[in-house]
Motif scaffolding. Structure first.
Motif, mmCIF file in Angstrom:
data_model
loop_
_atom_site.group_PDB
_atom_site.id
_atom_site.type_symbol
_atom_site.label_atom_id
_atom_site.label_comp_id
_atom_site.label_asym_id
_atom_site.label_seq_id
_atom_site.Cartn_x
_atom_site.Cartn_y
_atom_site.Cartn_z
ATOM 1 N N HIS A 54 0.906 -1.156 -0.104
ATOM 2 C CA HIS A 54 -0.041 -0.060 -0.068
ATOM 3 C C HIS A 54 0.637 1.339 -0.023
ATOM 4 N N ALA A 55 0.576 2.204 -0.603
ATOM 5 C CA ALA A 55 0.945 3.780 -0.613
ATOM 6 C C ALA A 55 0.050 4.596 0.570
ATOM 7 N N HIS A 56 0.731 5.283 1.524
ATOM 8 C CA HIS A 56 -0.127 6.051 2.228
ATOM 9 C C HIS A 56 0.012 7.611 1.828
ATOM 10 N N LEU A 57 -0.624 8.462 1.879
ATOM 11 C CA LEU A 57 -0.541 9.763 1.934
ATOM 12 C C LEU A 57 -0.829 10.193 3.278
ATOM 13 N N CYS A 58 0.380 10.745 3.924
ATOM 14 C CA CYS A 58 0.260 11.173 5.387
ATOM 15 C C CYS A 58 0.897 12.824 5.488
ATOM 16 N N VAL A 59 -0.145 13.195 6.414
ATOM 17 C CA VAL A 59 0.244 14.537 6.920
ATOM 18 C C VAL A 59 0.606 14.695 8.366
ATOM 19 N N SER A 60 1.332 15.629 8.577
ATOM 20 C CA SER A 60 1.867 15.651 10.157
ATOM 21 C C SER A 60 2.474 16.969 10.388
ATOM 22 N N CYS A 107 -1.963 20.142 10.131
ATOM 23 C CA CYS A 107 -0.782 19.798 9.793
ATOM 24 C C CYS A 107 -0.005 20.607 9.074
ATOM 25 N N ASP A 108 1.420 20.436 9.167
ATOM 26 C CA ASP A 108 2.217 21.204 8.391
ATOM 27 C C ASP A 108 3.033 20.778 7.196
ATOM 28 N N TRP A 109 3.110 19.252 7.156
ATOM 29 C CA TRP A 109 3.779 18.596 6.012
ATOM 30 C C TRP A 109 3.111 17.512 5.513
ATOM 31 N N ALA A 110 3.125 17.391 4.244
ATOM 32 C CA ALA A 110 2.503 16.239 3.608
ATOM 33 C C ALA A 110 3.766 15.147 2.819
ATOM 34 N N THR A 111 3.454 13.953 2.845
ATOM 35 C CA THR A 111 4.332 12.989 2.348
ATOM 36 C C THR A 111 3.771 11.813 1.914
ATOM 37 N N ILE A 112 4.286 11.011 1.061
ATOM 38 C CA ILE A 112 3.844 9.777 0.717
ATOM 39 C C ILE A 112 4.813 8.754 1.220
ATOM 40 N N GLU A 113 4.162 7.665 1.807
ATOM 41 C CA GLU A 113 4.884 6.513 2.390
ATOM 42 C C GLU A 113 4.595 5.543 0.991
#
Length: 148
Positions: free
Chosen positions: A4-10, A112-118
């Motif tokens: 799986h790919a995960h779109l994450c914000v944190s 959130c401040d940041w977005a990334t894809i795992e």
């Protein structure tokens, strides 16, 4: 591996917040999950310069990953700028505007401040050079790079 790919914000300025940020709550900050691929619209959130390399210490030794990270405001501006290009690539998919609107809303609902894809689980199962193809996808959705 679940592929799986995960779109994450944190609030954590790092790729792979599930590893890097002990306070990361996937129930709150994993905005979207996709099995066996990375949705093209997710690439619209980032540009090639957003790619970051990180080495994580694991029980099996050091593990190196490359993934994008961007300030959430920048990521949403990138996505809005990429929408016209997405629409030209898929002219019959009227739902892309709605998808981008819903994705934007999902990101905005999480402080959130940041977005990334795992995306490492996808990179591992992809034939060819996943990182090169991901970088090309991000670049192709950048209106500023048109004609470069």
């Amino acid at each position: 591996m679940v592929n799986h790919a995960h779109l994450c914000v944190s609030h954590h300025d790092s790729i792979y917040p599930t590893f890097a940020d002990p306070s990361y709550d996937p129930a709150v900050s994993t905005v979207a999950v996709c099995a066996k691929n990375v949705p093209l619209a997710w690439f619209g959130l980032f540009r090639p310069h957003n790619l970051v390399k990180r080495v994580f210490d694991t029980d099996d030794g050091p593990y190196t990953v490359v993934a994008p990270i961007a300030d959430c405001r920048e990521a949403l501006a990138n996505l809005a700028a990429a929408l016209p290009r997405l629409m030209t690539l898929f002219p019959r998919q009227r739902s892309l505007e709605e998808y981008v609107r819903l994705l934007t809303g999902a990101i905005l609902r999480v402080p959130c401040d940041w977005a990334t894809i795992e995306w490492d689980e996808i990179a591992v199962i992809t034939r060819g050079d996943f990182l090169a193809e991901a970088t090309a996808a991000m670049a192709s959705l950048d209106p500023a790079a048109k004609g470069k």
